[in-house]
Design an enzyme around this catalytic site. Structure first.
Site, short mmCIF file in Angstrom:
data_model
loop_
_atom_site.label_atom_id
_atom_site.label_comp_id
_atom_site.label_asym_id
_atom_site.label_seq_id
_atom_site.Cartn_x
_atom_site.Cartn_y
_atom_site.Cartn_z
N GLU A 35 0.79 -1.09 -0.03
CA GLU A 35 0.01 0.34 0.02
C GLU A 35 0.95 1.39 -0.05
O GLU A 35 1.80 1.20 0.61
CB GLU A 35 -0.89 -0.02 1.48
CG GLU A 35 -2.30 0.18 0.97
CD GLU A 35 -3.07 -0.77 0.25
OE1 GLU A 35 -3.12 -0.46 -1.07
OE2 GLU A 35 -3.29 -1.84 0.70
N THR A 37 2.96 2.05 -2.04
CA THR A 37 4.22 1.84 -2.69
C THR A 37 4.24 2.02 -4.12
O THR A 37 5.40 2.20 -4.68
CB THR A 37 4.66 0.26 -2.65
OG1 THR A 37 3.55 -0.53 -2.75
CG2 THR A 37 5.07 0.10 -0.85
N GLY A 126 -16.12 4.05 -3.19
CA GLY A 126 -15.72 4.58 -1.70
C GLY A 126 -15.04 3.67 -0.79
O GLY A 126 -14.73 3.96 0.32
N LEU A 129 -11.98 -0.41 -3.35
CA LEU A 129 -11.87 -1.28 -4.13
C LEU A 129 -11.62 -1.14 -5.39
O LEU A 129 -11.81 -1.80 -6.51
CB LEU A 129 -13.08 -2.54 -3.99
CG LEU A 129 -13.23 -2.87 -2.55
CD1 LEU A 129 -14.25 -3.62 -2.59
CD2 LEU A 129 -11.97 -3.88 -2.20
N SER A 130 -11.27 0.18 -5.64
CA SER A 130 -11.00 0.96 -6.93
C SER A 130 -12.10 0.84 -7.97
O SER A 130 -11.90 0.13 -9.14
CB SER A 130 -9.55 0.47 -7.51
OG SER A 130 -9.21 1.41 -8.54
N ASP A 176 -3.66 0.34 -9.41
CA ASP A 176 -5.02 -0.22 -9.59
C ASP A 176 -5.39 -0.53 -11.22
O ASP A 176 -6.26 -1.56 -11.38
CB ASP A 176 -6.08 0.92 -9.21
CG ASP A 176 -5.91 1.27 -7.87
OD1 ASP A 176 -5.28 0.36 -6.91
OD2 ASP A 176 -6.32 2.57 -7.24
N TYR A 228 -4.21 11.79 1.30
CA TYR A 228 -3.53 10.95 0.08
C TYR A 228 -2.59 11.64 -0.38
O TYR A 228 -1.39 11.47 -0.47
CB TYR A 228 -4.38 10.48 -0.80
CG TYR A 228 -3.91 9.51 -1.81
CD1 TYR A 228 -4.22 8.00 -1.61
CD2 TYR A 228 -2.90 9.95 -2.79
CE1 TYR A 228 -3.69 7.09 -2.55
CE2 TYR A 228 -2.55 8.74 -3.75
CZ TYR A 228 -2.82 7.61 -3.59
OH TYR A 228 -2.43 6.60 -4.28
#
Length: 386
Positions: A35, A37, A126, A129-130, A176, A228
């Site tokens: 995550e 990365t 949201g 899970l993309s 993703d 983010y």
């Protein structure tokens, strides 16, 4: 999937008063490990899930683009000649953004016709899970086919990332889109985000008697704003202070020096990325050598790192992870960008019902809204449906 495919074709005919040229679909993704990365040019191990976005598309004879969806009332219309990031907003920035971004990767947008597009999806929005990459993947595959562009899937993933970064304004990496476009049944996609070299890693979950449980907390997040962006900026500042191109160039052995150079917050952000990269490599090796029942401690350590060093978890995610671990899960961690969304747990099939009951009880006891709990399978990536 049959209902989604049939429904989107019927809805397209109702909205646009004609039949589409075809139907395409692309899955959401869960990240097994790795995550934050990806935009640090590191390693990730996502997999496509059996929740998908479907796109019905029909070419037009003029330069108009019309985009609709079953999850928004408005029909967005734009001229192909006016397509630019500045002209896009809201949910339609995802499908229209990839149409624009294809021009950045060699498509001659002056030579292609407009199109009508209708989207439907059963990927939760949201939830980490993309759902965005699922929209992008379905739209990209459709346009690549009908505009006869001939781009390979690795390139389409780069197009999707470009659209999300520039047209949507979300500073995400390429994980993703790669998972959504490259996924395979019962396998994860091991991706080197620097070289974009990918490798399929069999998971063997069914043979091992394991399920992947998604625990959607219902706490929504948005990547285009807030934490983010701050985390990405911290990573870039850490890399600059350490004199490297990206945190990919920092190893676990470099962390003592990093602690001396960096302030505490930046150091902890850097430590998460560096150790998470190592956990991805360790997980791939463990899957190959010992199988999926041996990766639980790596998943658990990943969550602790995201909670304490990267500080992107929330109480609901921590509760989901801790409850699953206490009731038979082999390992659990939050998945996705953080600040809400979902956690995943690797659960033996015979312990699944106990975990589900415990989660419902724990969320009620803490006064949280009930989580949406469902299992997912590692699934095939984007494909043409009809």
């Amino acid at each position: 999937m049959t209902d989604l495919r049939t429904g989107v074709r019927d809805d397209f005919a109702e909205v646009f008063d004609r039949e589409p040229d075809g139907v395409w679909s692309s899955p959401g993704r869960a990240n097994l490990i790795g995550e934050h990365t990806d935009y640090n040019e590191g390693f990730v191990l996502p997999f496509a899930i059996n929740r998908r976005t479907v796109a019905a598309l029909g070419l037009r004879e003029d330069r108009t683009i019309r985009v609709g969806s079953t999850f928004a009332d408005e029909l967005v219309e734009v001229d192909l000649d006016a397509l630019s990031p500045d002209a896009l907003q809201g949910w339609s920035a995802y499908p229209l953004g990839v149409a624009w971004a294809l021009g950045e990767f060699g498509a001659d947008l002056a030579a292609v016709p407009g199109f009508d597009l209708l989207l439907d999806s059963n990927v939760p929005v949201g939830a980490g899970l993309s759902s965005s990459a699922a929209i992008e993947g379905a739209t990209l595959l459709a346009l690549n086919d009908v505009w006869r562009l001939g781009l390979d899937r690795q390139t389409l993933a780069r197009v999707g990332q470009r659209a999300e970064n520039i047209a949507v304004g979300a500073p995400t990496g390429i994980m993703d889109q790669s998972a959504s476009l490259l996924g395979q049944e019962d396998a994860a996609v091991f991706l080197d985000c620097r070289t974009l070299v990918s490798e399929v890693v069999p998971l063997g979950l069914e043979a091992a008697g394991l399920e992947i449980l998604v625990m959607d907390t219902g706490v929504t997040h948005a990547h285009a704003t807030g934490g983010y962006k701050e985390r990405r900026a911290s990573c870039e500042a850490g890399a600059a202070a350490l004199g490297v191109e990206s945190l990919r160039d920092v190893s676990v052995d470099d962390l003592p020096r990093a602690r001396e150079i960096l302030d505490d917050v930046t150091f902890r952000r850097v430590r998460h990325v560096v150790t998470e990269n190592q956990r991805v490599l360790d997980t791939v090796r463990t899957l190959r050598e010992r199988g999926p029942r041996a990766i639980g401690e790596l998943l658990d350590a990943s969550h602790v790192s995201m909670r304490d060093d990267f500080e992107i978890s929330v109480p609901e995610l921590d509760l989901a992870v801790e409850t699953a671990q206490a009731n038979g899960a082999i390992g659990a961690r939050m998945t996705g960008g953080g600040f809400g969304g979902s956690a995943i747990a690797l659960v033996p099939t015979d312990a699944l019902s106990r975990v589900l009951v415990a989660l419902d009880g724990a969320f009620a006891e803490h006064g949280f809204g009930q989580p949406d709990l469902f299992t997912v399978r590692a699934s095939e990536g984007a494909r043409r449906e009809s």
